[in-house]
Design an enzyme around this catalytic site. Structure first.
Site, PDB file in Angstrom:
ATOM      1  N   LYS A   1       0.199   8.686   9.647  1.00  0.00           N
ATOM      2  CA  LYS A   1       1.628   8.921   9.496  1.00  0.00           C
ATOM      3  C   LYS A   1       2.128  10.319   9.850  1.00  0.00           C
ATOM      4  CE  LYS A   1       3.463   7.171   5.764  1.00  0.00           C
ATOM      5  NZ  LYS A   1       4.115   6.819   4.549  1.00  0.00           N
TER       6      LYS A   1
ATOM      7  N   ASN B   1      14.592   5.934  -4.423  1.00  0.00           N
ATOM      8  CA  ASN B   1      15.129   6.968  -3.339  1.00  0.00           C
ATOM      9  C   ASN B   1      15.324   6.297  -1.982  1.00  0.00           C
ATOM     10  OD1 ASN B   1      13.395   9.007  -1.140  1.00  0.00           O
ATOM     11  ND2 ASN B   1      15.425   9.907  -2.498  1.00  0.00           N
TER      12      ASN B   1
ATOM     13  N   LYS C   1      -0.982  16.784   3.148  1.00  0.00           N
ATOM     14  CA  LYS C   1       0.218  16.466   2.552  1.00  0.00           C
ATOM     15  C   LYS C   1       0.675  15.303   2.179  1.00  0.00           C
ATOM     16  CE  LYS C   1       4.629  18.076   2.588  1.00  0.00           C
ATOM     17  NZ  LYS C   1       4.706  17.664   1.305  1.00  0.00           N
TER      18      LYS C   1
ATOM     19  N   SER D   1       9.802  17.029   4.699  1.00  0.00           N
ATOM     20  CA  SER D   1       8.810  17.583   4.051  1.00  0.00           C
ATOM     21  C   SER D   1       8.422  18.758   5.091  1.00  0.00           C
ATOM     22  CB  SER D   1       7.773  16.907   3.392  1.00  0.00           C
ATOM     23  OG  SER D   1       8.311  16.268   2.112  1.00  0.00           O
TER      24      SER D   1
ATOM     25  N   LYS E   1      -2.962  12.411  -0.998  1.00  0.00           N
ATOM     26  CA  LYS E   1      -2.125  11.662  -1.927  1.00  0.00           C
ATOM     27  C   LYS E   1      -2.496  11.987  -3.251  1.00  0.00           C
ATOM     28  CE  LYS E   1       1.690   8.841  -1.948  1.00  0.00           C
ATOM     29  NZ  LYS E   1       2.842   8.825  -1.127  1.00  0.00           N
TER      30      LYS E   1
ATOM     31  N   GLN F   1      -1.378   7.875   5.097  1.00  0.00           N
ATOM     32  CA  GLN F   1      -0.773   9.418   5.327  1.00  0.00           C
ATOM     33  C   GLN F   1      -1.270  10.445   6.287  1.00  0.00           C
ATOM     34  OE1 GLN F   1       1.714   9.993   2.539  1.00  0.00           O
ATOM     35  NE2 GLN F   1       2.527  11.262   3.973  1.00  0.00           N
TER      36      GLN F   1
ATOM     37  N   GLY G   1       6.982  13.994  -3.647  1.00  0.00           N
ATOM     38  CA  GLY G   1       7.548  13.092  -4.336  1.00  0.00           C
ATOM     39  C   GLY G   1       6.991  11.580  -3.972  1.00  0.00           C
ATOM     40  N   ASP G   2       6.916  10.773  -4.804  1.00  0.00           N
ATOM     41  CA  ASP G   2       6.756   9.168  -4.422  1.00  0.00           C
ATOM     42  C   ASP G   2       7.370   8.410  -5.751  1.00  0.00           C
ATOM     43  OD1 ASP G   2       5.125   7.578  -2.223  1.00  0.00           O
ATOM     44  OD2 ASP G   2       4.588   6.696  -4.358  1.00  0.00           O
TER      45      ASP G   2
ATOM     46  N   THR H   1      13.859   9.697   4.166  1.00  0.00           N
ATOM     47  CA  THR H   1      12.800   8.531   4.387  1.00  0.00           C
ATOM     48  C   THR H   1      13.981   7.337   4.681  1.00  0.00           C
ATOM     49  OG1 THR H   1      11.242   9.555   2.682  1.00  0.00           O
ATOM     50  CG2 THR H   1      11.016   7.243   3.386  1.00  0.00           C
TER      51      THR H   1
HETATM   52  P1  NDP Z   1      11.275   5.173  -6.381  1.00  0.00           P
HETATM   53  O1  NDP Z   1      10.548   5.321  -7.575  1.00  0.00           O
HETATM   54  O2  NDP Z   1      12.721   6.190  -6.072  1.00  0.00           O
HETATM   55  O3  NDP Z   1      11.832   3.815  -6.420  1.00  0.00           O
HETATM   56  C1  NDP Z   1      10.796   2.621  -6.225  1.00  0.00           C
HETATM   57  C2  NDP Z   1      11.698   1.349  -6.242  1.00  0.00           C
HETATM   58  O4  NDP Z   1      10.685   0.345  -6.032  1.00  0.00           O
HETATM   59  C3  NDP Z   1      12.342   1.271  -7.628  1.00  0.00           C
HETATM   60  O5  NDP Z   1      13.487   0.515  -7.417  1.00  0.00           O
HETATM   61  C4  NDP Z   1      11.380   0.380  -8.272  1.00  0.00           C
HETATM   62  O6  NDP Z   1      11.537  -0.320  -9.365  1.00  0.00           O
HETATM   63  C5  NDP Z   1      10.600  -0.622  -7.090  1.00  0.00           C
HETATM   64  N1  NDP Z   1       9.209  -0.802  -7.662  1.00  0.00           N
HETATM   65  C6  NDP Z   1       8.291  -0.022  -7.841  1.00  0.00           C
HETATM   66  N2  NDP Z   1       7.116  -0.592  -8.188  1.00  0.00           N
HETATM   67  C7  NDP Z   1       7.501  -2.052  -7.788  1.00  0.00           C
HETATM   68  C8  NDP Z   1       6.759  -3.293  -8.057  1.00  0.00           C
HETATM   69  N3  NDP Z   1       5.647  -3.560  -8.449  1.00  0.00           N
HETATM   70  N4  NDP Z   1       7.664  -4.369  -7.928  1.00  0.00           N
HETATM   71  C9  NDP Z   1       8.836  -4.308  -7.441  1.00  0.00           C
HETATM   72  N5  NDP Z   1       9.448  -3.189  -7.291  1.00  0.00           N
HETATM   73  C10 NDP Z   1       9.143  -2.104  -7.595  1.00  0.00           C
HETATM   74  O7  NDP Z   1      10.212   5.456  -5.236  1.00  0.00           O
HETATM   75  P2  NDP Z   1      10.543   5.680  -3.688  1.00  0.00           P
HETATM   76  O8  NDP Z   1      11.905   4.958  -3.307  1.00  0.00           O
HETATM   77  O9  NDP Z   1      10.315   6.931  -3.445  1.00  0.00           O
HETATM   78  O10 NDP Z   1       9.352   4.902  -3.304  1.00  0.00           O
HETATM   79  C11 NDP Z   1       9.426   3.742  -2.548  1.00  0.00           C
HETATM   80  C12 NDP Z   1       8.357   3.028  -1.625  1.00  0.00           C
HETATM   81  O11 NDP Z   1       8.555   4.131  -0.458  1.00  0.00           O
HETATM   82  C13 NDP Z   1       6.808   3.469  -2.189  1.00  0.00           C
HETATM   83  O12 NDP Z   1       6.106   2.594  -1.445  1.00  0.00           O
HETATM   84  C14 NDP Z   1       6.776   4.942  -1.493  1.00  0.00           C
HETATM   85  O13 NDP Z   1       5.223   5.211  -1.329  1.00  0.00           O
HETATM   86  C15 NDP Z   1       7.377   4.812  -0.340  1.00  0.00           C
HETATM   87  N6  NDP Z   1       7.600   5.970   0.489  1.00  0.00           N
HETATM   88  C16 NDP Z   1       8.488   6.857  -0.235  1.00  0.00           C
HETATM   89  C17 NDP Z   1       8.781   8.092   0.535  1.00  0.00           C
HETATM   90  C18 NDP Z   1       9.776   9.047   0.065  1.00  0.00           C
HETATM   91  O14 NDP Z   1      10.047  10.157   0.521  1.00  0.00           O
HETATM   92  N7  NDP Z   1      10.070   9.210  -1.562  1.00  0.00           N
HETATM   93  C19 NDP Z   1       8.173   8.570   1.856  1.00  0.00           C
HETATM   94  C20 NDP Z   1       7.618   7.566   2.360  1.00  0.00           C
HETATM   95  C21 NDP Z   1       7.030   6.300   1.573  1.00  0.00           C
HETATM   96  P3  NDP Z   1      11.689   0.088 -10.922  1.00  0.00           P
HETATM   97  O15 NDP Z   1      12.716   1.155 -11.167  1.00  0.00           O
HETATM   98  O16 NDP Z   1      11.839  -1.107 -11.658  1.00  0.00           O
HETATM   99  O17 NDP Z   1      10.361   0.455 -11.085  1.00  0.00           O
END
Ligand code: NDP
Length: 448
Positions: A117, A243, A93, A380, A129, A114, A168-169, A212
C-alpha cells in the site's frame, strides 16, 4: 485466484510452515502471490535475488509487556506488538491497532499489506504495523492515558521520525495518538513528527482525519468513471461507523450517492431516507455511543443486531469500512443477488478469498483495500513532510494532493492489470504495482 507457479506454491508452503497459527497473515500472502505469477515469469532476476523469500519475512518483530493500573487500582497486563516489515523504500510506516482480537498474525497481515500500500502511494514509506490486545471500550480517559503512556514507555526505543512512524488504526484515534506523542516527547526530549494523526495544535495535518474515507471515494470515483458510471444516484452501504466509515459516508454523499446503512460491532442501522451523518458523528465521535442509539433520534430508521445482515440490503455500491473478513462468500453472494455492482474496500482485507472470487466471477468492479484505502497513509506521509519542513498546508492543499495521489494509484492499478494480462482486475494491478517498486529497491540494496 489459484496459484499454479511451482516456485510460488513452494514458497507459500514454506511460509505456512514457518508461521503456523497465523491465518490472516497467510491469507494476505496467498492473495498477493495469486496475482504475481506473470511478474515473476517475466522477472527471474527478482526470484534469483531472493526478493520473495525476504518480502514475506518481517525485518524485525517486537513483542512487549504493557502493565497499567485502572481507576480502581487494579493491575492489568496487555501485550504490545510492533512489526517492522520492510524499509526498502522508506522508514517503516503503519498504524497501531488497539482491539482485544489483536495477535501477532493480525499485526503481520496488516504490516505485510502496508508494504505494498505504501509503495502505491508514490511516497517514500516502508511498511510496518503495531498494536495491542487492549480493549479501549468502556475505559475512562485516565485509563486510556495510562495505557498509552505504558505502551510508549517501551515502544519509544524502537521508533523515530526517520526510522518508524506509527499512526492510528482501529481503537487508536486522535486522543490515543496525543497521549502516545506526549510520552515519546518526554522520554526522548525531542519534538519530531514521530507519529501521524496528531492533533492540529501540535503538528497534525489538516484533512488527515478525513483522508482514508475521502481517499476511498476518490479511488472508487476513478474506478466508476473508467467504467462509464459514477456515484450519482447510487445506493451505498458503508459498514463500520468509525473514522474511515464516517468520512467515506460524507464524501460518497457529496458525490450524489445515498448512503442507507452503517454499523458497529454489535449491529447495523438501515435508514432508507439516507443516513443523517451529523447524528452519527455526534454519537460516535463526541459521545462514544453505540450505533443503535441512532434509531432513538430517527424513529423511521431500523436497527438490527449482528453485523452480517448489512450485506443483505439491496445496494449498488458496498464500502466495507469496519474490519478484516467482514464479507464472506455468503455475504458476497447476497450482495450480488440484491444488485450490488461495486465493492470498494475502506477496511484492510474486509473480503474473504471466497468473497473476492464471487466479485470477480460476477464481473463486479472491485477496489482492493491496499489501493482503495491508501489515502490515510498517503496523508500521513504528507503530515511527515509538513513536520520535517516545519510548515502547514491548508485543508484544500492537502485534499488536492490526496486526490491526485488516489488518481495515480487507480492509474497504476489499471495499467498494471492490463500490462500483465488481467485487464480490469484492480487487485492484481495493485499487488503488481506495489510489489515491483519494493522488489526493485530490495534488489538494488543487495541481500540485507
Ligand atoms: P475505528 O476504530 O475508528 O472504527 C472501526 C469501526 O469498525 C467501528 O465502527 C467498529 O465498531 C467496527 N468494528 C471493529 N471491529 C469490528 C468487528 N470485529 N466486527 C464488526 N465491526 C467492527 O477504526 P478505523 O475506522 O480507523 O478503521 C477501520 C478499518 O479501516 C480497519 O480495517 C483499519 O485497519 C482500516 N484502515 C484505517 C485507516 C485509518 O486511517 N484510520 C487507514 C487505512 C485502513 P465498534 O465501535 O463496535 O468496535
Amino acid at each position: 485466484m489459484a496459484i499454479k507457479n511451482a516456485y510460488l506454491l513452494d514458497l507459500l508452503e514454506r511460509t505456512k510452515k514457518r508461521n503456523p497459527a497465523e491465518p490472516e497473515f497467510i491469507q494476505a500472502v496467498t492473495e498477493v502471490f495469486s496475482t504475481l505469477e506473470p511478474v515473476i515469469e517475466q522477472r527471474p532476476d527478482l526470484v534469483e535475488a531472493g526478493v520473495l523469500e525476504r518480502i514475506v519475512e518481517p525485518e524485525r518483530q517486537i513483542i512487549f509487556r504493557i502493565p497499567w493500573v485502572d481507576d480502581k487500582g487494579v493491575h492489568h497486563v496487555n501485550r504490545g506488538f510492533r512489526v517492522q516489515f520492510n524499509s526498502a523504500i522508506g522508514p517503516y510506516k503503519g498504524g497501531i491497532r488497539l482491539h482485544p482480537s489483536v495477535n501477532l498474525g493480525i499485526i503481520k497481515f496488516l504490516g505485510f499489506e502496508q508494504v505494498f500500500k505504501n509503495s502505491l502511494t508514490t511516497l517514500p514509506m516502508g511498511g510496518g504495523k503495531g498494536g495491542s490486545d487492549f480493549d479501549p471500550k468502556g475505559k475512562t480517559d485516565g485509563e486510556i492515558m495510562r495505557f498509552c503512556q505504558s505502551f510508549m514507555a517501551e515502544l519509544y526505543r524502537h521508533i523515530g521520525a526517520d526510522c518508524d512512524v506509527p499512526a492510528g488504526d482501529i481503537g487508536t484515534g486522535a486522543r490515543e495518538i496525543g497521549y502516545m506523542f506526549g510520552m515519546y516527547k518526554k522520554l526522548r526530549n525531542e519534538w519530531v513528527g514521530v507519529l501521524t494523526g496528531k492533533g492540529l495544535t501540535y503538528g497534525g495535518s489538516l484533512a488527515r482525519k478525513e483522508a482514508t474515507g475521502y481517499g476511498l471515494c476518490y479511488f472508487t470515483n476513478e474506478m466508476l468513471k473508467a467504467n462509464g458510471t459514477s456515484f450519482e444516484g447510487k445506493t451505498v452501504l458503508v459498514s463500520g461507523s468509525g473514522n474511515v466509515a464516517i468520512y467515506a459516508c460524507e464524501k460518497a454523499t457529496e458525490y450524489g450517492a445515498k448512503v442507507v446503512a452503517m454499523s458497529d460491532s454489535n449491529g447495523y442501522i438501515y435508514d432508507k431516507n439516507c443516513i443523517n451523518l451529523d447524528i452519527v458523528k455526534r454519537l460516535k465521535e463526541v459521545e462514544r455511543k453505540r450505533i443503535k442509539e441512532y434509531v432513538n433520534e430517527v424513529p423511521t430508521a431500523e436497527y438490527h443486531d449482528g453485523c452480517k445482515g448489512i450485506w443483505t440490503i439491496p445496494c449498488d455500491i458496498a464500502l466495507p469500512c469496519a474490519t478484516q473478513n467482514e464479507i464472506d462468500g455468503e455475504s458476497a453472494e447476497a450482495l450480488v443477488k440484491n444488485g450490488c455492482k461495486v465493492v470498494s474496500e475502506g477496511a484492510n482485507m474486509p473480503s474473504t478469498p471466497e468473497a473476492i472470487d464471487v466479485y470477480l466471477s460476477n464481473g463486479l468492479l472491485y477496489g482492493p483495500a491496499k489501493a482503495a484505502n491508501a489515502g490515510g497513509v498517503a496523508t500521513s506521509g504528507l503530515e511527515m513532510s509538513q513536520n520535517s519542513g516545519r510548515i502547514s498546508w491548508t485543508f484544500e492543499e492537502v485534499d488536492e494532493k490526496l486526490h491526485n495521489i488516489m488518481k495515480s494509484i487507480f492509474k497504476a492499478c489499471d495499467e498494471n492489470a492490463e500490462k500483465y494480462g488481467m485487464k480490469g482486475n484492480y487487485m492484481a494491478g495493485a499487488n503488481i504495482a506495489g510489489f515491483i517498486k519494493v522488489a526493485e529497491a530490495m534488489k538494488a540494496q543487495g541481500d540485507v
